[in-house]
Write a protein that holds these residues in place. Sequence first.
Motif, PDB file in Angstrom:
ATOM      1  N   SER A  11      75.248  51.489  41.932  1.00 15.90           N
ATOM      2  CA  SER A  11      75.066  51.132  40.511  1.00 15.90           C
ATOM      3  C   SER A  11      75.956  49.957  40.122  1.00 15.90           C
ATOM      4  CB  SER A  11      75.368  52.342  39.628  1.00 15.90           C
ATOM      5  OG  SER A  11      74.327  53.289  39.760  1.00 15.90           O
ATOM      6  N   GLU A  12      77.193  49.941  40.628  1.00 12.98           N
ATOM      7  CA  GLU A  12      78.093  48.807  40.336  1.00 12.98           C
ATOM      8  C   GLU A  12      77.554  47.548  41.002  1.00 12.98           C
ATOM      9  OE1 GLU A  12      82.300  51.332  39.953  1.00 12.98           O
ATOM     10  OE2 GLU A  12      81.577  50.666  41.932  1.00 12.98           O
ATOM     11  N   TYR A  13      76.960  47.718  42.174  1.00 12.20           N
ATOM     12  CA  TYR A  13      76.357  46.588  42.900  1.00 12.20           C
ATOM     13  C   TYR A  13      75.239  45.964  42.056  1.00 12.20           C
ATOM     14  CZ  TYR A  13      73.531  44.261  46.533  1.00 12.20           C
ATOM     15  OH  TYR A  13      72.789  43.343  47.254  1.00 12.20           O
ATOM     16  N   VAL A  14      74.378  46.834  41.484  1.00 11.04           N
ATOM     17  CA  VAL A  14      73.277  46.344  40.644  1.00 11.04           C
ATOM     18  C   VAL A  14      73.836  45.624  39.407  1.00 11.04           C
ATOM     19  CG1 VAL A  14      71.482  47.158  39.052  1.00 11.04           C
ATOM     20  CG2 VAL A  14      71.510  47.961  41.425  1.00 11.04           C
ATOM     21  N   ALA A  15      74.934  46.153  38.884  1.00 13.69           N
ATOM     22  CA  ALA A  15      75.537  45.527  37.693  1.00 13.69           C
ATOM     23  C   ALA A  15      75.998  44.106  37.992  1.00 13.69           C
ATOM     24  CB  ALA A  15      76.713  46.371  37.213  1.00 13.69           C
ATOM     25  N   ILE A  16      76.694  43.908  39.134  1.00 19.21           N
ATOM     26  CA  ILE A  16      77.301  42.599  39.402  1.00 19.21           C
ATOM     27  C   ILE A  16      76.337  41.630  40.080  1.00 19.21           C
ATOM     28  CG2 ILE A  16      79.651  43.557  39.542  1.00 19.21           C
ATOM     29  CD1 ILE A  16      79.338  43.109  42.663  1.00 19.21           C
ATOM     30  N   THR A  17      75.175  42.121  40.556  1.00 20.75           N
ATOM     31  CA  THR A  17      74.224  41.204  41.192  1.00 20.75           C
ATOM     32  C   THR A  17      73.018  40.899  40.304  1.00 20.75           C
ATOM     33  OG1 THR A  17      73.071  43.066  42.217  1.00 20.75           O
ATOM     34  CG2 THR A  17      74.779  41.971  43.531  1.00 20.75           C
ATOM     35  N   SER A  18      72.894  41.651  39.180  1.00 22.37           N
ATOM     36  CA  SER A  18      71.684  41.464  38.382  1.00 22.37           C
ATOM     37  C   SER A  18      71.852  41.806  36.896  1.00 22.37           C
ATOM     38  CB  SER A  18      70.554  42.337  38.953  1.00 22.37           C
ATOM     39  OG  SER A  18      69.328  42.051  38.333  1.00 22.37           O
ATOM     40  N   THR A  19      72.160  43.065  36.568  1.00 23.21           N
ATOM     41  CA  THR A  19      72.093  43.518  35.167  1.00 23.21           C
ATOM     42  C   THR A  19      73.087  42.827  34.258  1.00 23.21           C
ATOM     43  OG1 THR A  19      71.426  45.673  36.058  1.00 23.21           O
ATOM     44  CG2 THR A  19      71.992  45.577  33.716  1.00 23.21           C
ATOM     45  N   ASN A  20      74.349  42.721  34.696  1.00 24.25           N
ATOM     46  CA  ASN A  20      75.353  42.083  33.820  1.00 24.25           C
ATOM     47  C   ASN A  20      74.960  40.649  33.486  1.00 24.25           C
ATOM     48  OD1 ASN A  20      76.870  44.400  33.871  1.00 24.25           O
ATOM     49  ND2 ASN A  20      78.440  43.612  35.272  1.00 24.25           N
ATOM     50  N   CYS A  21      74.470  39.952  34.489  1.00 20.18           N
ATOM     51  CA  CYS A  21      74.057  38.562  34.273  1.00 20.18           C
ATOM     52  C   CYS A  21      72.942  38.502  33.235  1.00 20.18           C
ATOM     53  CB  CYS A  21      73.572  37.957  35.586  1.00 20.18           C
ATOM     54  SG  CYS A  21      72.942  36.298  35.412  1.00 20.18           S
ATOM     55  N   ALA A  22      71.972  39.427  33.367  1.00 17.43           N
ATOM     56  CA  ALA A  22      70.851  39.451  32.419  1.00 17.43           C
ATOM     57  C   ALA A  22      71.344  39.707  30.999  1.00 17.43           C
ATOM     58  CB  ALA A  22      69.854  40.532  32.837  1.00 17.43           C
ATOM     59  N   LYS A  23      72.336  40.599  30.866  1.00 19.27           N
ATOM     60  CA  LYS A  23      72.852  40.918  29.526  1.00 19.27           C
ATOM     61  C   LYS A  23      73.674  39.761  28.957  1.00 19.27           C
ATOM     62  CE  LYS A  23      72.908  45.977  30.032  1.00 19.27           C
ATOM     63  NZ  LYS A  23      73.745  47.195  30.220  1.00 19.27           N
ATOM     64  N   ILE A  24      74.515  39.162  29.776  1.00 19.31           N
ATOM     65  CA  ILE A  24      75.397  38.083  29.294  1.00 19.31           C
ATOM     66  C   ILE A  24      74.569  36.869  28.862  1.00 19.31           C
ATOM     67  CG2 ILE A  24      77.129  36.385  30.027  1.00 19.31           C
ATOM     68  CD1 ILE A  24      78.340  38.626  31.810  1.00 19.31           C
ATOM     69  N   PHE A  25      73.485  36.579  29.618  1.00 18.42           N
ATOM     70  CA  PHE A  25      72.674  35.397  29.308  1.00 18.42           C
ATOM     71  C   PHE A  25      71.404  35.775  28.545  1.00 18.42           C
ATOM     72  CE2 PHE A  25      75.503  32.429  30.962  1.00 18.42           C
ATOM     73  CZ  PHE A  25      76.043  32.908  32.148  1.00 18.42           C
ATOM     74  N   ASN A  26      71.417  37.034  27.989  1.00 11.99           N
ATOM     75  CA  ASN A  26      70.431  37.473  27.011  1.00 11.99           C
ATOM     76  C   ASN A  26      68.987  37.432  27.488  1.00 11.99           C
ATOM     77  OD1 ASN A  26      69.860  38.673  24.597  1.00 11.99           O
ATOM     78  ND2 ASN A  26      69.761  36.759  23.431  1.00 11.99           N
ATOM     79  N   ILE A  27      68.749  37.916  28.701  1.00  8.88           N
ATOM     80  CA  ILE A  27      67.372  38.066  29.202  1.00  8.88           C
ATOM     81  C   ILE A  27      67.099  39.524  29.584  1.00  8.88           C
ATOM     82  CG2 ILE A  27      66.961  35.677  29.917  1.00  8.88           C
ATOM     83  CD1 ILE A  27      67.991  36.361  32.683  1.00  8.88           C
ATOM     84  N   PHE A  28      67.977  40.395  29.186  1.00 10.81           N
ATOM     85  CA  PHE A  28      67.836  41.849  29.387  1.00 10.81           C
ATOM     86  C   PHE A  28      67.064  42.431  28.202  1.00 10.81           C
ATOM     87  CE2 PHE A  28      69.216  45.897  31.174  1.00 10.81           C
ATOM     88  CZ  PHE A  28      69.198  46.766  30.078  1.00 10.81           C
ATOM     89  N   PRO A  29      66.096  43.377  28.372  1.00 12.64           N
ATOM     90  CA  PRO A  29      65.691  44.044  29.610  1.00 12.64           C
ATOM     91  C   PRO A  29      64.438  43.439  30.241  1.00 12.64           C
ATOM     92  CG  PRO A  29      64.817  45.246  27.742  1.00 12.64           C
ATOM     93  CD  PRO A  29      65.519  44.031  27.179  1.00 12.64           C
ATOM     94  N   LYS A  30      64.086  42.170  29.857  1.00 11.96           N
ATOM     95  CA  LYS A  30      62.958  41.504  30.546  1.00 11.96           C
ATOM     96  C   LYS A  30      63.325  41.383  32.017  1.00 11.96           C
ATOM     97  CE  LYS A  30      60.851  36.838  30.834  1.00 11.96           C
ATOM     98  NZ  LYS A  30      59.495  37.221  31.170  1.00 11.96           N
ATOM     99  N   LYS A  31      64.604  41.037  32.269  1.00  9.65           N
ATOM    100  CA  LYS A  31      65.138  40.850  33.605  1.00  9.65           C
ATOM    101  C   LYS A  31      66.337  41.778  33.824  1.00  9.65           C
ATOM    102  CE  LYS A  31      62.542  37.151  34.666  1.00  9.65           C
ATOM    103  NZ  LYS A  31      61.486  37.186  35.726  1.00  9.65           N
TER     104      LYS A  31
END
Length: 481
Positions: free
Chosen positions: A362-382
């Motif tokens: 889960s931490e791996y998914v956060a640092i390779t994908s989800t956090n980036c999507a949230k910080i650059f405002n493309i979550f939850p599309k990406k």
Amino acid sequence: MSILIRGGTVVTTDGEFRHDVLVNDETIAAVGPDLEAPSGARVIDAGGAYVMPGGIDPHTHMELPFMGTVASEDFFTGTSAAAAGGTTMCIDFAIPGPQESLLEAYQTWRGWAEKAACDYSLHVAVTWWSDQVREEMKTLVRDHGVNSFKHFMAYKNAIMCDDETLVNSFKTAKDIGALCTLHAENGELVYVMQQEIFDKGITGPEGHPLSRPPAVEGEAANRAIRIAQVLGVPIYIVHTSCADSLEAVTRARHEGQRVFAECLAQHLVIDDSVYRNPDWNKAAHYVMSPPFRAKEHQDALWKGLQAGMLQTTATDHCCFCTDQKRAGVDDFRKIPNGTGGVEDRMGVLWHHGVRTGRLTPSEYVAITSTNCAKIFNIFPKKGVIMPGADADIVIWDPNKTRTISVDTHHQNIDFNIYEGMEITGNAAITLSRGLVVWEDDQLKTVRGRGKYVNRPPFAPFWASQHKRNELAEPTAVKRED
Ligand code: URQ
Ligand code: ZN
Ligand code: ZN
């Protein structure tokens, strides 16, 4: 076209779930146990595999004109190599030269990126300041889905910006809801140190790390963070490579300041001994900025990831082949700065991060994908496996082993910085918006199928910053006449 991914373990930042994933055309239609396969659907057996959101690399430089040459990887070959490694989106940089229009640079990079095989977006660099730049930042946010602006504090006499530009750009970014990102190295110090090292007769690649020690990065990171503190603006430090800059980030976050920081996969596993290689080519292959550091800095970065002081991982994929590197054969200052890695980030981080127990899936998914999507405002599309999200998915085989090598990689560069590294855990199948683009070790990417992703301003992940600062509105003292 429907695809049912059956029997895998879906990983999100909230946990791991034995769920099936149904994809309809380009989006995820359903996630849950024992899903039915619609008639005509392709069924993928994901037994024993992890089903994760495709990686998002927030830092690449496809076909970048830099230091007198052009990066060898283009948007098609680069996003294809990314897909082979489980990364389904890259955020690249449109970089205008001083006095050049940001909008024109943006249009130029959009033109180059049309050949991309997977989705992408663009940060835009602010390399000088004027009223025109302010207006162009507003237009890029309002009309072109750009919500982040890059600032280089290094590369003097090229794209380096001074404090006047930083302060004015940060203030503008606050007003328009954009995130400022920083290449934090003190370019003036680098310039002087390079001259000193060269004058000592050190002309080889080993001069590169000597001219930009960790303190040069620490100073710039701290300066940018303090400027952002005074102006009440969130910032994001790219390629944090050492304890010195991480310390500045950590102090600020502990004080509640909205500071995000990225680290590169290569800075986590490669150290500065590479520059002492007697083979000039092999040493020059590792010339990038910030440079690779002594081992203790790697330990600090891993701890920073585990402690949440570093939120994203990237590659700064910027490829220059050996003949391009040899432009600096007599002077390390002329070696084009940059290394590749977009294909290997996901595998290197899984092997050295998850298999060592440093990180959970889960931490791996956060640092390779989800956090980036949230910080650059493309979550939850990406950045997430969830109904309605784009079907950017990697089916990850935790037991698949490969030896990283230039002989087998898909990157358009004549060497690989991880040459010979054996890693276990690799992408078995990659889907880009519902299309299988990698399987059976075969690329099936389609030139130009990648779409530009708009990134709206005021990301909810960090936009609350404004309210907090406004509370502290200063007031004048009322005095009797
Ligand atoms: O600094 C960057 O991010 C670009 C110019 C790539 N080159 C590098 O050495 N990091
Ligand atoms: Zn940089
Ligand atoms: Zn970069």
